[in-house]
Design an enzyme around this catalytic site. Sequence first.
Site, short mmCIF file in Angstrom:
data_model
loop_
_atom_site.label_atom_id
_atom_site.label_comp_id
_atom_site.label_asym_id
_atom_site.label_seq_id
_atom_site.Cartn_x
_atom_site.Cartn_y
_atom_site.Cartn_z
N ARG A 63 0.83 -1.21 0.00
CA ARG A 63 0.00 0.00 0.00
C ARG A 63 0.87 1.26 0.00
O ARG A 63 0.58 2.22 -0.71
CB ARG A 63 -0.92 -0.02 1.22
CG ARG A 63 -1.97 1.08 1.22
CD ARG A 63 -3.07 0.78 2.20
NE ARG A 63 -4.08 1.82 2.18
CZ ARG A 63 -4.39 2.59 3.22
NH1 ARG A 63 -3.78 2.41 4.38
NH2 ARG A 63 -5.33 3.50 3.12
N HIS A 77 0.71 4.12 -2.90
CA HIS A 77 0.33 5.47 -2.53
C HIS A 77 1.45 6.47 -2.81
O HIS A 77 1.19 7.64 -3.12
CB HIS A 77 -0.06 5.53 -1.04
CG HIS A 77 -1.43 5.01 -0.77
ND1 HIS A 77 -2.31 5.62 0.11
CD2 HIS A 77 -2.09 3.93 -1.26
CE1 HIS A 77 -3.44 4.94 0.14
NE2 HIS A 77 -3.33 3.90 -0.67
N VAL A 117 1.38 9.43 -6.52
CA VAL A 117 1.36 10.86 -6.23
C VAL A 117 2.73 11.44 -6.56
O VAL A 117 3.69 11.26 -5.82
CB VAL A 117 1.00 11.13 -4.75
CG1 VAL A 117 0.99 12.63 -4.47
CG2 VAL A 117 -0.35 10.53 -4.40
N GLY A 134 4.91 10.43 -8.52
CA GLY A 134 5.93 9.45 -8.81
C GLY A 134 6.57 8.80 -7.60
O GLY A 134 6.31 9.19 -6.45
N SER A 144 8.07 10.69 -1.32
CA SER A 144 7.47 11.90 -0.72
C SER A 144 6.46 11.54 0.36
O SER A 144 6.19 12.34 1.26
CB SER A 144 6.81 12.75 -1.81
OG SER A 144 5.91 11.99 -2.58
N GLU A 196 2.02 14.71 2.58
CA GLU A 196 1.15 13.65 2.05
C GLU A 196 0.62 12.73 3.15
O GLU A 196 -0.47 12.18 3.03
CB GLU A 196 1.91 12.82 1.00
CG GLU A 196 2.18 13.57 -0.29
CD GLU A 196 3.02 12.75 -1.27
OE1 GLU A 196 2.98 11.50 -1.21
OE2 GLU A 196 3.73 13.38 -2.09
N ASN A 219 -4.11 8.58 3.28
CA ASN A 219 -2.82 8.13 3.81
C ASN A 219 -2.78 8.02 5.34
O ASN A 219 -1.76 7.60 5.90
CB ASN A 219 -1.69 9.05 3.36
CG ASN A 219 -1.39 8.91 1.88
OD1 ASN A 219 -1.70 7.88 1.27
ND2 ASN A 219 -0.81 9.94 1.29
N PRO A 261 -7.16 6.87 -6.46
CA PRO A 261 -8.45 6.35 -6.94
C PRO A 261 -9.32 5.85 -5.80
O PRO A 261 -8.84 5.16 -4.89
CB PRO A 261 -8.05 5.21 -7.87
CG PRO A 261 -6.66 4.84 -7.47
CD PRO A 261 -6.03 6.10 -6.99
N ASP A 285 -9.11 -10.20 0.76
CA ASP A 285 -9.11 -11.55 0.20
C ASP A 285 -9.78 -12.44 1.23
O ASP A 285 -9.21 -12.72 2.29
CB ASP A 285 -7.68 -12.02 -0.09
CG ASP A 285 -7.62 -13.41 -0.72
OD1 ASP A 285 -8.63 -14.14 -0.65
OD2 ASP A 285 -6.56 -13.76 -1.26
N THR A 329 -7.56 -16.32 1.63
CA THR A 329 -6.20 -16.37 2.19
C THR A 329 -5.69 -14.94 2.40
O THR A 329 -4.84 -14.47 1.66
CB THR A 329 -5.25 -17.14 1.26
OG1 THR A 329 -5.25 -16.52 -0.04
CG2 THR A 329 -5.66 -18.60 1.14
N ASP A 383 -1.10 -14.49 -3.18
CA ASP A 383 -1.41 -15.54 -4.14
C ASP A 383 -2.55 -15.07 -5.04
O ASP A 383 -2.96 -13.91 -4.96
CB ASP A 383 -1.76 -16.86 -3.43
CG ASP A 383 -2.94 -16.71 -2.47
OD1 ASP A 383 -3.70 -15.71 -2.59
OD2 ASP A 383 -3.11 -17.58 -1.59
#
Length: 331
Positions: A64, A68, A72, A74, A78, A87, A93, A159, A242, A245, A250
């Site tokens: 994550r 994230h 933002v 690239g 940051s 950020e 965040n 998104p 998920d 699992t 996976d």
Amino acid sequence: MSKALALVVVLFLVLFCEKCYGELRVGFYEGKCGLTNVEDVVQNVVNTWHIEKKEKDIPAALLRMQFHDCFVKGCDASILLDGFISEKQAVPNLSVRGYELIDAIKEALEAKCQGLVSCADIISMATRDAVVLGGGKWYDVETGRRDGNVSLASNVNLPAATISVSDSIKLFASKSLSQYDMVYLLGGHTVGIARCSLFKDRIYNFNNTGGPDPSMSPWLLAELKGKCPRISLFFDNTYPLDVKTPSLVDNSFFQEIKRGNGVLQIDQQIALDELTKNIVDDIVSDPDFYTKFGEAMVKLGRVEVLIDGQGEVRKSCRVVNEKPFIFGGFH
């Protein structure tokens, strides 16, 4: 230059850049820290943190974090910078974790080779090592990024869980990522959790219909109703992304969304939308999911990177470097 010499130079450049992407390349730090293998240092800290801190969700946290960060401005680390308007303070965040682990890795590397390894590269390497810890497959990480010096909460525009498949494809395309990359990267939801507030509308009032999302399986609907009550004043419970699992990297995530067990709206929709459902079908039956997931992660790590003289290599991942004072001003 003779034709023979020119041919030798061309062949040398082709061989040298076989594993390069722009200024990023596999093994960027090889031979730059004496006898120390930079990637071994990163892996050792990740493994030790996993064992001693007993944190089993490191893969979800770092996957994550990398997403994230890269989405933002690239992959420039940051997201790691502290500050009242950085950020880190943006709503999406606030629940990002793993900062202390990155600090520990940076401290270990600085002790070996001061000012050499960027925080942006640490995120990419540590995420790969966390994926392996979670049962995923090793993939070569390109390195050579430099760190950004701007971090603003106002720049964070990630998104939403309710984004449409077509809009998601456009967003990923703006980062030079294909719809195949998008689907595989959403497969990062094979680990991790989401809070009820992110998907409660799918349970009780989907698209203002007053009822549940019809694409959700009856089994999942009953599960989520039990975990996420319609009215909850004090608690925002969590549920694994998920359902089969939740601690393993996976392809079971894709198997479950095919059964209507996608927790987030975008997760479920990629299994149904004409633009992506064939990709999901292929992943379900593909024994080489791990390799292709790694390839997508490498492509994510290329998004809008800083290279060469751009940015800096931070001494601390939480603050930009101090600029040396020179006569007449700051340099």
